[in-house]
Design a protein around this motif. Structure first.
Motif, mmCIF file in Angstrom:
data_model
loop_
_atom_site.group_PDB
_atom_site.id
_atom_site.type_symbol
_atom_site.label_atom_id
_atom_site.label_comp_id
_atom_site.label_asym_id
_atom_site.label_seq_id
_atom_site.Cartn_x
_atom_site.Cartn_y
_atom_site.Cartn_z
ATOM 1 N N PHE A 385 0.819 -1.215 0.000
ATOM 2 C CA PHE A 385 0.000 0.000 0.000
ATOM 3 C C PHE A 385 0.852 1.264 0.000
ATOM 4 C CE2 PHE A 385 -3.076 -3.181 1.014
ATOM 5 C CZ PHE A 385 -4.264 -2.698 0.504
ATOM 6 N N PRO A 386 1.762 1.468 0.979
ATOM 7 C CA PRO A 386 2.611 2.665 0.871
ATOM 8 C C PRO A 386 3.527 2.629 -0.341
ATOM 9 C CG PRO A 386 3.318 1.247 2.700
ATOM 10 C CD PRO A 386 2.008 0.708 2.223
ATOM 11 N N ALA A 387 3.912 1.437 -0.799
ATOM 12 C CA ALA A 387 4.755 1.355 -1.990
ATOM 13 C C ALA A 387 4.012 1.850 -3.224
ATOM 14 C CB ALA A 387 5.230 -0.088 -2.193
ATOM 15 N N LEU A 388 2.709 1.578 -3.295
ATOM 16 C CA LEU A 388 1.914 1.970 -4.452
ATOM 17 C C LEU A 388 1.387 3.393 -4.366
ATOM 18 C CD1 LEU A 388 -0.215 -1.228 -5.185
ATOM 19 C CD2 LEU A 388 1.239 -0.024 -6.830
ATOM 20 N N TYR A 389 0.875 3.762 -3.197
ATOM 21 C CA TYR A 389 0.089 4.987 -3.100
ATOM 22 C C TYR A 389 0.764 6.088 -2.287
ATOM 23 C CZ TYR A 389 -3.048 1.171 -4.237
ATOM 24 O OH TYR A 389 -3.602 0.048 -4.797
ATOM 25 N N GLY A 390 1.946 5.839 -1.753
ATOM 26 C CA GLY A 390 2.637 6.856 -0.979
ATOM 27 C C GLY A 390 2.304 6.764 0.502
ATOM 28 N N ASN A 391 3.114 7.434 1.296
ATOM 29 C CA ASN A 391 2.990 7.327 2.743
ATOM 30 C C ASN A 391 1.669 7.837 3.279
ATOM 31 O OD1 ASN A 391 5.454 6.122 3.113
ATOM 32 N ND2 ASN A 391 6.554 7.991 3.598
ATOM 33 N N PHE A 392 1.102 8.866 2.629
ATOM 34 C CA PHE A 392 -0.075 9.504 3.198
ATOM 35 C C PHE A 392 -1.376 8.978 2.592
ATOM 36 C CE2 PHE A 392 3.388 12.509 3.884
ATOM 37 C CZ PHE A 392 3.283 12.672 5.256
ATOM 38 N N GLN A 393 -1.349 7.807 2.032
ATOM 39 C CA GLN A 393 -2.558 7.153 1.536
ATOM 40 C C GLN A 393 -2.756 5.786 2.176
ATOM 41 O OE1 GLN A 393 -4.742 8.646 -0.423
ATOM 42 N NE2 GLN A 393 -3.460 10.472 -0.590
ATOM 43 N N ALA A 394 -1.725 5.283 2.840
ATOM 44 C CA ALA A 394 -1.790 3.941 3.433
ATOM 45 C C ALA A 394 -2.346 4.043 4.853
ATOM 46 C CB ALA A 394 -0.401 3.297 3.434
ATOM 47 N N ILE A 395 -3.659 3.983 4.970
ATOM 48 C CA ILE A 395 -4.334 4.094 6.263
ATOM 49 C C ILE A 395 -4.583 2.688 6.797
ATOM 50 C CG2 ILE A 395 -6.385 4.959 7.439
ATOM 51 C CD1 ILE A 395 -6.654 7.002 5.181
ATOM 52 N N PRO A 396 -4.145 2.389 8.020
ATOM 53 C CA PRO A 396 -4.275 1.014 8.536
ATOM 54 C C PRO A 396 -5.685 0.467 8.461
ATOM 55 C CG PRO A 396 -2.854 2.294 9.972
ATOM 56 C CD PRO A 396 -3.406 3.256 8.953
ATOM 57 N N GLU A 397 -6.693 1.281 8.815
ATOM 58 C CA GLU A 397 -8.077 0.795 8.791
ATOM 59 C C GLU A 397 -8.497 0.396 7.380
ATOM 60 O OE1 GLU A 397 -7.036 3.532 10.132
ATOM 61 O OE2 GLU A 397 -7.406 3.352 12.291
ATOM 62 N N ASP A 398 -8.114 1.211 6.388
ATOM 63 C CA ASP A 398 -8.455 0.879 5.002
ATOM 64 C C ASP A 398 -7.738 -0.389 4.545
ATOM 65 O OD1 ASP A 398 -9.944 3.148 5.046
ATOM 66 O OD2 ASP A 398 -8.561 4.364 3.869
ATOM 67 N N ILE A 399 -6.475 -0.514 4.923
ATOM 68 C CA ILE A 399 -5.714 -1.710 4.545
ATOM 69 C C ILE A 399 -6.368 -2.954 5.127
ATOM 70 C CG2 ILE A 399 -3.488 -2.883 4.779
ATOM 71 C CD1 ILE A 399 -2.168 -0.133 4.839
ATOM 72 N N GLU A 400 -6.799 -2.871 6.358
ATOM 73 C CA GLU A 400 -7.430 -4.025 7.009
ATOM 74 C C GLU A 400 -8.743 -4.401 6.331
ATOM 75 O OE1 GLU A 400 -5.513 -2.898 11.363
ATOM 76 O OE2 GLU A 400 -7.609 -2.446 10.918
ATOM 77 N N ILE A 401 -9.498 -3.401 5.894
ATOM 78 C CA ILE A 401 -10.756 -3.693 5.198
ATOM 79 C C ILE A 401 -10.482 -4.349 3.857
ATOM 80 C CG2 ILE A 401 -12.740 -2.617 4.057
ATOM 81 C CD1 ILE A 401 -12.771 -0.565 6.313
ATOM 82 N N ILE A 402 -9.547 -3.786 3.103
ATOM 83 C CA ILE A 402 -9.268 -4.298 1.759
ATOM 84 C C ILE A 402 -8.660 -5.695 1.816
ATOM 85 C CG2 ILE A 402 -7.877 -3.924 -0.323
ATOM 86 C CD1 ILE A 402 -8.178 -0.919 0.179
#
Length: 808
Positions: A385-402
């Protein structure tokens, strides 16, 4: 050499020895008297030396090319530490432990060694210990106290004899706990020496002990015990200060975060913006490149200028404040067997790489840290996620949902990776920007390689599937990994999703799970979803059909909700007319009215509250114009002529209701009437001058009646300034902008009414308003627009009367 007054130890008494199986075990160190005389050292001191880790000293001969700060770099941090040690920083006064923490490769050891050298030269250093995970003599705490005690003995007279005597009386002291060793071999003898010394010597005694690389101590429990021991030591004496350097590992964060340590702790986090290393890294790179151009064997082959300025900027940016990246680059480029410019080009992939890959050391670091994770596969999924979208787009809650992970899983999975990754401000962030390059290059990452393009498609499918299934609470989400993008798009319920967004506030907000939903987040998703849909619509016939089908579903949903939930709301009908109908090419709407955001921004000022329905369609159409034309075309196709006339009629009612609101005119623009009434005698005596000039600004309307605070500003700065009335009119006429207040809104409606009213059908409330012809007194300041509006009202009434006559 032995001290002259040092007594010779008596012969060893064997009465306290014992035999066991039949091994001889002696509780005391057996040293022959002749050996003692020959070596010239006391037995206790010899025992001390045997437990010293010489490689852990800051100036040890065992360390070849030890890391130190490059000249003119890290100056602020080093000075900050020295000031703390000298007690010059009042904000950290009384805090004897300084924790210097930072990610892997941030330069902690270089700073610690530079501080050790400077503090040693200035007489501040009492001792230092540099842990190293790869050195068996200093990857544990066993030799720590002995090494520090030895260093103290070299700088304080009398300390050696006291420690030697203590060891001789207690030869198994090095097998005791860390706390016992510290108090026995450091604190007690140090206190004895200073007690027997003169006040001048006591006041100048060094007190700084440096412990570097605490995280490289092999046992986690030992690391925590050492932190707690330092706390007890500093509570027992004010003679010692500890500088501790380490990575921000989770167990160390926990240990230093204890309530009993907080009052005595201050810290410097190298990844904080206050101590950004970008400028220092630039100095380091420029100096190294300069040296290469002056000293390298192939310097005559380098182009001029070299290196390009933009490549230096990229290297600084890629370093992310971590010196290890810059140092790795320099070591690779300065190889004496290759041209430096070729090696630099290999780093930027401008030529094939050499046999020795440029980032071998850095890659080993990444591999070591990631491999410590309990579930490497899941960790790699998260890092995508941070590798693709940058540091300020990788939100833990969103990552957990996806990724369909339990709540809190992201933080738990990344617990042991704080040296290269941090969770800060609600985002998963790379401390090293080059980590994304490592993960995406199979030659570097090997079995840790991530196909980021494939991950991106998987994320899109998962997101669409998630939002699709939350609108169907009784269904279960299938395995998103196996879902194709097309399948996810086909299953997305556009009508149900938009019905919820458009009806928000009208129907109870229970959501599909029976709990409160986040309307703004859902609205943001749908805008991104439509944008993505538009971008892929021409890839193949299937995506084209899905695009047109879902745009049509959206338009059908808008019309359904408009009729069912907002049928009597004129403002909502105006929003629908403006965004879904009026921009059709057949109406020739001027370009200056191209999709103004009349909802969310104007509504925030209280001028035109469009409700959630209006704000939603404004958001969809103004966010991007790419698919707005398609929405307008389908909307016209779905609406019959009679419905269209009714919608235009209610929109015209909205315009007239605001244009005829005399109360608003009296409330907001009383000051402008002063222009017309001001000094009528001067107007009669100087008619030409009065036509050109308005009164001085202090007598003009208040700030809120003119855009941008212009009047307020000039009335303060230039009290005698006069502004031409024509300029005021021009300013008010041209400044139609969503951020402005009442005047632009009035002008907008005054210009739109002649374009909406001719399309309106018969509607009794509208006819009643038109018969009154009661535009507010504000209209006099735009006589041409007002005249056109009144003429349009007359034409509408004539048209309605003629239609009534034809029916009769």
């Amino acid at each position: 050499m032995a001290q002259s007054n040092t007594p010779v130890p008596p012969p060893m008494n064997l009465s306290h020895s014992m035999l066991h199986n039949p091994t001889f075990i002696q509780h005391t160190q057996i040293i022959d008297q002749r050996q003692y005389i020959r070596s010239g050292e006391r037995p206790g001191y010899v025992r001390l030396l045997e437990n010293v880790a010489t490689a852990a000293l800051h100036d040890s001969v065992h360390n070849v090319d030890p890391p130190k700060c490059h000249p003119n770099t890290r100056v602020a941090i080093i000075q900050c530490i020295i000031d703390w040690a000298l007690g010059k920083r009042e904000e950290v006064s009384g805090r004897p432990i300084l924790w210097l923490k930072g990610g892997a490769g941030a330069g902690k050891s270089a700073i610690a060694r530079s501080v050790a050298e400077r503090s040693s030269d200035e007489g501040l250093l009492l001792g230092a210990f540099f842990f190293n995970a790869g050195d068996a003599s200093r990857n544990h705490v066993g030799n720590l106290v002995a090494t520090i005690s030895y260093q103290i003995s070299t700088c304080l007279p009398g300390f050696r004899d006291i420690v030697s005597a203590i060891i001789e009386d207690n030869p198994l002291i090095f097998k005791r706990s860390l706390k016992t060793q510290f108090f026995t071999l450091v604190i007690d003898p140090l206190s004895t020496v200073l007690t027997n010394s003169s006040p001048s010597i006591s006041s100048t005694t060094p007190g700084l002990i440096i412990i570097d690389g605490l995280d490289e101590c092999s046992a986690v429990n030992s690391q925590r015990d050492l932190v707690l021991t330092l706390q007890e030591v500093t509570n027992a004496t004010t003679l010692i200060q500890f500088l501790v350097c380490s990575r921000p590992e989770s167990h160390l964060n926990s240990a230093f975060g204890l309530s009993r340590i907080g009052p005595i702790l201050c810290y410097i986090f190298l990844d904080d913006e206050d101590y950004t290393a970008s400028a220092d890294i630039r100095v380091y790179l420029e100096d190294k490149f300069k040296r290469i151009k002056e000293e390298h064997l192939f310097k005559h082959m380098l182009p001029d200028p070299w290196p390009p300025h933009e490549q230096v900027n990229t290297l600084v940016n890629k370093s992310s404040g971590q010196f290890i990246y810059a140092a790795t680059v320099v070591r690779y480029i300065e190889s004496p067997r290759h041209r430096p410019d070729h090696r630099l080009n290999a780093i930027f992939n401008l030529r094939p790489p050499f046999k020795d890959l440029p980032f071998t050391e850095l890659d080993a670091l990444y591999r070591h840290v990631i491999s410590k994770a309990e579930d490497v596969t899941t960790v790699l999924d998260i890092l995508a996620f941070p590798a693709l979208y940058g540091n300020f787009q990788a939100i833990p809650e969103d990552i957990e949902i996806i990724l369909q992970l339990e709540e809190g899983t992201v933080e738990v999975m990344l617990t042991d990776m704080h040296s290269i990754i941090t969770i800060s401000g609600g985002y998963v962030m790379f401390l090293h920007k080059s980590l994304a390059d490592f993960l995406s290059e199979p030659q570097r990452s090997g079995d840790l390689y991530r196909d980021l393009s494939r991950d991106r498609l998987s994320h899109v499918a998962r997101v669409i599937s998630f939002f699709s299934n939350i609108m169907k609470p009784d269904s279960r989400i299938a395995d998103p990994v196996s879902l194709d993008i097309l399948q996810a798009l086909q299953q997305f319920p556009v009508f149900e999703f938009f019905k919820y967004l458009l009806s928000y506030g009208v129907i109870p907000d229970t959501g599909p799970w029976g709990q409160e939903r986040y309307w703004y987040n859902d609205r943001s998703f749908i805008m991104t979803y439509f944008h993505y849909l538009y971008c892929i619509k021409d890839i193949c016939e299937s995506t084209r059909l899905i695009y047109w089908e879902q745009i049509r579903e959206y338009c059908e949903c808008v019309l359904t909700v408009l009729e069912d939930d907002w049928s009597g709301d004129w403002t909502v009908h105006f929003a629908f007319t403006y965004h879904h109908l009026l921009h059709d090419p057949r109406y020739h709407l001027p370009r200056k009215f191209s999709f103004l955001d009349i909802g969310s921004k104007w509504g925030n000022t209280g001028l035109m509250d469009l409700g959630t329905f209006g704000d939603t369609i404004c958001y969809v159409t103004t966010a991007t114009h790419r698919y707005s034309d398609d929405i307008i075309k389908i909307s016209h196709d779905l609406i019959g002529d009679i419905k269209k006339e009714a919608i235009f009629a209610k929109s015209a009612c909205c315009c007239l209701a605001l244009l005829c609101d005399e109360g608003r005119a009296n409330r907001d623009s009383g000051g402008i009437y002063e222009i017309a009434r001001h000094d009528r005698r001067n107007q009669r005596e100087h008619p030409w001058y009065w036509r050109q000039m308005s009164p001085t600004l202090p007598s003009l309307p208040s700030e809120r009646n003119f855009p941008g605070g212009l009047v307020h500003y000039w009335s303060i700065k230039h009290p005698n300034y006069k502004m031409k009335t024509t300029r005021i009119r021009k300013m008010l006429r041209n400044m139609i902008h969503p951020l402005n207040r009442d005047w632009p809104l009035y002008i907008l409606l005054l210009e739109l009414l002649p374009r909406i009213l001719p399309l309106a059908g018969r509607y009794e409330p509208l006819m009643d308003m038109c018969r009154k012809k009661c535009l507010s007194s504000l209209s006099q300041f735009w006589p041409r627009k007002s005249k056109l509006a009144r003429r349009t009202i007359d034409d509408y009434l004539c048209r309605m009367d003629s239609q009534e006559g034809m029916k009769m």
